[in-house]
Design a protein around this motif. Structure first.
Motif, mmCIF file in Angstrom:
data_model
loop_
_atom_site.group_PDB
_atom_site.id
_atom_site.type_symbol
_atom_site.label_atom_id
_atom_site.label_comp_id
_atom_site.label_asym_id
_atom_site.label_seq_id
_atom_site.Cartn_x
_atom_site.Cartn_y
_atom_site.Cartn_z
ATOM 1 N N LEU A 1 -2.473 0.097 -13.635
ATOM 2 C CA LEU A 1 -3.135 -0.622 -12.868
ATOM 3 C C LEU A 1 -4.667 -0.320 -13.022
ATOM 4 C CD1 LEU A 1 -3.560 -2.446 -10.067
ATOM 5 C CD2 LEU A 1 -3.717 -0.318 -8.703
ATOM 6 N N VAL A 2 -5.388 -1.588 -13.289
ATOM 7 C CA VAL A 2 -6.800 -1.385 -13.453
ATOM 8 C C VAL A 2 -7.586 -2.400 -12.504
ATOM 9 C CG1 VAL A 2 -6.562 -1.040 -16.006
ATOM 10 C CG2 VAL A 2 -6.877 -3.302 -15.189
ATOM 11 N N GLY A 3 -7.037 -3.167 -11.806
ATOM 12 C CA GLY A 3 -7.553 -3.886 -10.589
ATOM 13 C C GLY A 3 -7.886 -2.883 -9.519
ATOM 14 N N PHE A 4 -8.472 -3.719 -8.433
ATOM 15 C CA PHE A 4 -8.578 -2.725 -7.151
ATOM 16 C C PHE A 4 -8.258 -3.489 -5.963
ATOM 17 C CE2 PHE A 4 -11.310 -0.517 -10.023
ATOM 18 C CZ PHE A 4 -11.243 0.793 -9.577
ATOM 19 N N PRO A 5 -6.902 -3.634 -5.733
ATOM 20 C CA PRO A 5 -6.333 -4.318 -4.463
ATOM 21 C C PRO A 5 -6.589 -3.112 -3.454
ATOM 22 C CG PRO A 5 -4.404 -3.295 -5.652
ATOM 23 C CD PRO A 5 -5.701 -3.362 -6.629
ATOM 24 N N SER A 6 -6.800 -3.692 -2.297
ATOM 25 C CA SER A 6 -6.863 -2.853 -1.034
ATOM 26 C C SER A 6 -5.954 -1.899 -0.788
ATOM 27 C CB SER A 6 -7.123 -3.701 0.168
ATOM 28 O OG SER A 6 -5.884 -4.378 0.516
ATOM 29 N N GLN A 7 -4.613 -2.195 -1.241
ATOM 30 C CA GLN A 7 -3.680 -1.150 -1.304
ATOM 31 C C GLN A 7 -2.662 -1.379 -2.151
ATOM 32 O OE1 GLN A 7 -1.415 -1.289 2.482
ATOM 33 N NE2 GLN A 7 -0.741 -3.230 2.004
ATOM 34 N N VAL A 8 -1.965 -0.181 -2.778
ATOM 35 C CA VAL A 8 -0.688 -0.309 -3.569
ATOM 36 C C VAL A 8 0.493 0.266 -2.779
ATOM 37 C CG1 VAL A 8 0.016 0.636 -5.526
ATOM 38 C CG2 VAL A 8 -2.306 0.064 -5.343
ATOM 39 N N LYS A 9 1.498 -0.570 -2.641
ATOM 40 C CA LYS A 9 2.695 -0.443 -1.923
ATOM 41 C C LYS A 9 3.955 -0.693 -2.693
ATOM 42 C CE LYS A 9 4.574 -0.766 2.675
ATOM 43 N NZ LYS A 9 4.496 -1.423 3.992
ATOM 44 N N PHE A 10 4.804 0.281 -2.773
ATOM 45 C CA PHE A 10 6.268 -0.309 -3.623
ATOM 46 C C PHE A 10 7.197 0.773 -3.353
ATOM 47 C CE2 PHE A 10 3.766 2.268 -6.887
ATOM 48 C CZ PHE A 10 4.431 3.115 -6.974
ATOM 49 N N SER A 11 8.468 0.423 -3.356
ATOM 50 C CA SER A 11 9.539 1.136 -2.877
ATOM 51 C C SER A 11 9.905 2.594 -3.794
ATOM 52 C CB SER A 11 10.967 0.464 -2.857
ATOM 53 O OG SER A 11 12.144 1.284 -2.780
ATOM 54 N N PRO A 12 10.048 3.753 -3.543
ATOM 55 C CA PRO A 12 10.363 4.610 -4.509
ATOM 56 C C PRO A 12 11.466 4.462 -5.335
ATOM 57 C CG PRO A 12 9.892 5.667 -2.020
ATOM 58 C CD PRO A 12 9.923 4.158 -1.987
ATOM 59 N N ALA A 13 12.248 3.548 -4.867
ATOM 60 C CA ALA A 13 13.320 3.214 -5.833
ATOM 61 C C ALA A 13 12.877 2.508 -7.102
ATOM 62 C CB ALA A 13 14.467 2.461 -5.255
#
Length: 542
Positions: free
Chosen positions: A459-471
């Motif tokens: 990731l090189v961008g800056f979204p307000s949050q990063v969210k993904f499943s641990p799986a």
């Protein structure tokens, strides 16, 4: 304040003797900023040694003579350099400092010197700040009543054509007027507002013409006439105070390309006429593990941003929307003369932001597959680098309108509309690498599913949050990493790679007068793919 006639070698003499009366060593040290600062104090206040036959000028000479030839060179270099630890220790250990200057103050390990004067008849509460090194304005920008700012005082008299008023009246004219004038002007050079620029004055972010001063080049500095400057989203962020830390007036711009017009005596990598670039930072501690590895962007003490940063001397850095800049040679990069300066500018941020993580995570292996999320200034450079590395490149975008340019203009192998579930599913577990340049909020799980086992997502961008499943991360032992720009080693390597492989960013060259509209278009993603300001031909004094 108490004063007494200037004493040199125990004899009363004019404080600025002719060059014929000075030894070679005297002449050498006379050129240094410490002597200039000390003489400035003497000239302004008449404050000299009391109860001792040696002035601080003599102390400098005695100290200089006590050094061997190699140490003398180091003494002179360090006094003009930001890494002046040796010089600081030498000065701190003086044993015969005149009593009036017993409160000589040294700020911190970055080597900024100023002299603090105390009127002992009135007490320590009358301490005055007298001046700073090299003709720069004092660190204490908001000087209170009673504080003497030598450089500003000298410059004002120069502008009025009354420079000789700087001389101590006790001298009764016993000095060489021509020499006095030239020395005073030289001591004050760099203070005039001779740099043209465009700046934002408040959070509206509106840019307008602005004049300001740059620091006088030191021994290891390079003075660069700016020819071009790229327009980056960071210019929007700090001109409009998006992070709440803007220091107005803000002169933006950290994708700088230009031509060397002056170099310091200890600059070895550049000469006048060289084409050079300056990126997102212009200083660092140069002593931590990251600086030692030439990864200065990760400096433990924090690298100094090219604009809106606080430099070693306490001044606020101002960027490339300006006519020239002074930078330590370590943070300048050689641009081959065969490579257009306008094309080079975006490499200094957009280019290195994607190049550095791609090389670090071994995305330069021919035959591997790369996904690029977003097709803006950073994304289009990732596509170009990917193709140059021999990768199979797939572009992901939310807009079908970018398909033709991705495939035909930039040479991508595939184009996928990220909202098309069928197209996304067809690429499951097919990519070795993904580089995400999108700054807008977007889901991450759909992209993680496209990685092969041991795949890498950067990731090189800056979204307000990063969210993904641990799986999404654990299954397949995938790696997620972040990155910013790069160290000086990577930046020079990238420039050389682009020149050798004829990789050029797609740019729209604009005049400085168009800067405000360009920033609005950048916000609206209406640029293909980087604006570059033609500083040389459009930034003129009205």
């Amino acid at each position: 304040m108490r004063s007494s006639p200037l004493s040199i070698d125990g004899k009363n003499q004019p404080f600025l003797p002719s060059k014929s009366t000075l030894t070679e060593a005297h002449l050498e040290i006379q050129e240094e900023w410490v002597l200039e600062a000390c003489l400035g104090i003497i000239w302004k206040t008449g404050l000299l040694a009391s109860g001792t036959s040696t002035s601080i000028r003599d102390e400098l000479f005695l100290l200089f003579h006590a050094l061997d030839k190699a140490q003398r060179k180091g003494f002179r270099v360090n006094l003009c350099d930001t890494d002046s630890m040796m010089a600081l220790e030498l000065i701190k250990n003086w044993t015969q400092c005149p009593p009036q200057l017993a409160s000589l103050m040294l700020s911190d390990a970055m080597g900024v010197l100023h002299l603090r004067l105390v009127d002992h008849e009135k007490g320590s509460q009358t301490t005055l700040i007298a001046g700073t090194r090299g003709g720069r304005k004092p660190i204490y920008l908001n000087a209170k009543e009673g504080q003497v700012t030598i450089v500003e005082w000298v410059w004002e008299l120069y502008e009025l054509g009354e420079i000789l008023k700087v001389a101590d009246p006790k001298l009764c004219g016993a000095f060489d007027e021509e020499q006095m004038e030239s020395r005073k002007i030289m001591s004050s050079k760099g203070v005039g507002e001779d740099c043209l620029g465009w700046a934002a004055r408040d959070a509206s972010g509106v840019l307008s013409p602005y004049k300001f001063s740059r620091r006088t080049p030191g021994n290891e500095d390079v003075l660069i006439k700016i020819t071009h400057c790229g327009v980056c989203f960071a210019d929007v962020v700090w001109t409009r105070n998006k992070h709440g830390d803007s220091k107005y007036p803000v002169v933006p711009g950290h994708e700088i390309a230009g031509i060397v017009t002056k170099v310091g005596s200890n600059v070895h990598r550049f000469k006048v006429g060289d084409h050079v670039g300056v990126g997102t930072y212009v200083n660092s501690c140069r002593d931590c593990e990251h600086c030692n590895d030439r990864e200065e962007v990760h400096c433990t003490k924090g690298s100094v941003f090219t604009f809106n940063g606080v430099d070693f001397d306490g001044t606020i850095t101002k960027g490339g929307y300006s006519s020239y800049i002074v930078v330590h040679e370590r943070y300048c990069f050689t641009i081959p003369k065969s490579y257009a300066l306008a094309s080079a500018a975006p490499l200094l941020c957009a280019g290195i932001t994607v190049y550095s993580p791609m090389v670090r995570h071994k995305m330069n292996q021919p035959g591997k597959s790369l996904g690029v999320i977003g097709l803006g200034g950073l994304g289009h450079m990732a596509v170009k680098f990917g193709k140059a590395f021999g990768l199979s490149v797939t572009v992901f975008s939310t807009s079908i309108s970018k398909k033709e340019e991705a495939l035909s203009l930039l040479g991508a192998d595939k184009f996928v509309v990220s909202s098309n579930q069928e197209e996304m599913t067809a690429l499951a577990k097919s990519l070795d690498f993904i580089i995400d340049t999108a700054s807008g909020d977007h889901p991450f799980d759909p992209y993680m599913s496209l990685l092969k086992t041991y795949g890498v997502f950067v990731l090189v961008g800056f979204p307000s949050q990063v969210k993904f499943s641990p799986a999404s991360l654990n299954i397949g032992s995938k790696t997620v990493a972040g990155s910013v720009t790069g160290g000086t080693k990577d930046i020079q390597e990238m420039i050389d790679f682009c020149a050798a492989n004829e990789i050029h960013p797609n740019i729209e060259v604009i005049p400085i007068e168009y800067a405000n509209e360009a920033l609005e278009r950048l916000i609206n993603r209406d640029v293909k793919y980087r604006f570059v300001i033609d500083i040389e031909n459009s930034l003129k004094e009205k």
